[in-house]
Write an enzyme that holds these catalytic residues in place. Structure first.
Site, PDB file in Angstrom:
ATOM      1  N   CYS A 104      29.452  36.580  75.300  1.00  0.00           N
ATOM      2  CA  CYS A 104      28.625  37.793  75.337  1.00  0.00           C
ATOM      3  C   CYS A 104      29.196  38.757  74.288  1.00  0.00           C
ATOM      4  CB  CYS A 104      28.698  38.375  76.744  1.00  0.00           C
ATOM      5  SG  CYS A 104      27.811  39.903  76.919  1.00  0.00           S
ATOM      6  N   CYS A 111      26.619  53.160  72.465  1.00  0.00           N
ATOM      7  CA  CYS A 111      25.179  52.875  72.478  1.00  0.00           C
ATOM      8  C   CYS A 111      24.403  54.187  72.565  1.00  0.00           C
ATOM      9  CB  CYS A 111      24.849  51.987  73.673  1.00  0.00           C
ATOM     10  SG  CYS A 111      23.134  51.432  73.691  1.00  0.00           S
ATOM     11  N   CYS A 115      21.158  54.249  79.147  1.00  0.00           N
ATOM     12  CA  CYS A 115      20.718  53.803  80.477  1.00  0.00           C
ATOM     13  C   CYS A 115      21.591  54.459  81.558  1.00  0.00           C
ATOM     14  CB  CYS A 115      20.817  52.278  80.584  1.00  0.00           C
ATOM     15  SG  CYS A 115      19.816  51.441  79.339  1.00  0.00           S
ATOM     16  N   CYS A 118      24.725  52.538  83.069  1.00  0.00           N
ATOM     17  CA  CYS A 118      25.611  51.828  82.150  1.00  0.00           C
ATOM     18  C   CYS A 118      26.811  52.672  81.718  1.00  0.00           C
ATOM     19  CB  CYS A 118      24.810  51.398  80.927  1.00  0.00           C
ATOM     20  SG  CYS A 118      25.820  50.703  79.623  1.00  0.00           S
ATOM     21  N   CYS A 335      29.511  45.409  80.789  1.00  0.00           N
ATOM     22  CA  CYS A 335      29.626  46.011  79.475  1.00  0.00           C
ATOM     23  C   CYS A 335      30.235  47.415  79.495  1.00  0.00           C
ATOM     24  CB  CYS A 335      28.256  45.957  78.800  1.00  0.00           C
ATOM     25  SG  CYS A 335      27.399  47.441  78.485  1.00  0.00           S
TER      26      CYS A 335
END
Ligand code: SF4
Length: 362
Positions: A104, A111, A115, A118, A335
């Site tokens: 992965c 980012c 979201c 996240c 993540c």
């Protein structure tokens, strides 16, 4: 100095020719780097001395390094990479059933998508990863794990970052990873996972790379999806579906819809019914993911019974559905977690070793 892992075989050959060397030397260098896992130009003993000198003066093979790793009891390993400009990003080695391996990969440091579930999003966005920094995740992990060159592995661009927000470097990396004289990871084994940036799904499709597509859907109505993924305001569910319909996929493959199950929010059979209707006309499969709560999280993990009932419903309606194997739960495998932990520990050291505990999100 140029990062050698950012160069396709052809680009490397052209550079060598321009510098007065024979183009076939590029294949030899690729073989050392990606088949024999040798990064030191001096150790490439079939190259002439003047070429080694040129390589040492022109290229670096150390644009990123593994600086930390966490091993799970299930065999998964999470790696933290450090860039030359002192940023960090993660990649995860996952041992799947039947001795299959999946890596992965991250595509960005941080980012922009934001979201709500996240942890990467909470750290904000730093920069895109270069193609070489993406490619190096695979090479370094294969080397570290002792995975032979000819062992087939799968790649998912599902780590930190939105890969379609870094489309140029990600597509370059996909092609470098697929080079037959290099790592030789077929594009069919590479999956781009996106939050659903509709125009960039179109752009990716037009490139016709042969990659697989995964959509992080997570909700069946726009109101909830916007709450979970604010990008839904710009590209709503229908806009994404319209692009997925057009996306070129291998006849034997399906587009994966990732669905993060959150207790009481999207885990009821009413949502399952809507999902069936939504994906009715697509060659789709659904991957259900347990939400793993972290400290301060407003969301909760659903029960196994609810997950199973949801899956059973989809299967009965003819929609392929799996429940994602929980990998690396003991190593913060989701993540952004290892990076967040490393940053936190670093800050703690600087602040009189005051210990902070961060629990990990999605
Ligand atoms: S889940 Fe993926 S797209 Fe959403 S903020 Fe996190 S890294 Fe970005």
């Amino acid at each position: 100095m140029q990062d050698i892992f950012s160069l396709s075989l052809n680009a490397l050959g052209i550079m060598l020719e321009d510098a007065g060397f024979q183009k076939f030397r590029a294949k030899q260098i690729y073989h050392w780097l990606y088949v024999r896992y040798v990064e030191d130009f001096e150790a490439m003993d079939n190259l002439p001395k003047d070429l080694k000198t040129y390589l040492n003066q022109t290229f670096t093979s150390t644009s990123a390094q593994i600086c930390k790793e966490e091993k799970s009891c299930d065999g998964s390993v999470k790696y933290l990479f450090q860039t030359q400009d002192n940023l960090s990003y993660e990649a995860v080695f996952l041992k799947m059933k039947d001795d299959k391996f999946t890596l992965c990969l991250s595509s960005q440091v941080g980012c922009k998508v934001g979201c709500s579930f996240c942890l990467t999003a909470k750290g904000g966005f730093m920069r895109n990863l270069s193609a070489g920094e993406i490619v190096y995740q695979v090479l370094a992990i294969k080397k570290q794990q002792g995975i032979p060159h000819n062992k087939a592995i799968n790649i998912v661009y599902m780590g930190m970052g939105e890969p379609l927000d870094n489309l140029e470097n990600v597509t370059k990396a996909i092609k470098i990873l697929a080079e037959l004289d290099g790592l030789s990871i077929s594009t069919r084994r590479q999956t781009i996972s996106t939050s659903g940036i509709a125009p960039k799904i179109k752009k990716l499709g037009a490139l016709n790379l042969g990659v697989q597509l995964a959509i992080s859907l997570h909700a069946v109505d726009d109101k909830l999806r916007t709450e979970l993924m604010p990008i839904n305001k710009a590209y709503n569910i229908q806009a994404i579906i319209d692009e997925v319909v057009q996306f070129p996929i291998d006849n034997r493959k399906r587009v994966m819809f990732e669905y993060l199950m959150i207790d009481g929010l999207n885990d009821g059979l009413d949502s399952a019914k809507k999902l069936v209707v939504l994906l009715n006309k697509l060659k789709a499969k659904v991957n259900l993911i347990y939400f793993n709560p972290h400290e301060g999280s407003i969301y909760k993990r659903p029960s196994a019974e609810k997950m199973e009932a949801f899956r059973e419903f989809l299967l009965k309606k003819g929609l392929l559905c799996t429940i994602r194997e929980s990998k690396g739960l003991d190593i913060s495998a989701a993540c952004g977690q290892l990076r967040e932990r490393a940053i936190t520990q670093d800050e703690d050291t600087q602040h009189d070793n005051k210990q902070k505990e961060i629990q990990w999100a999605y």
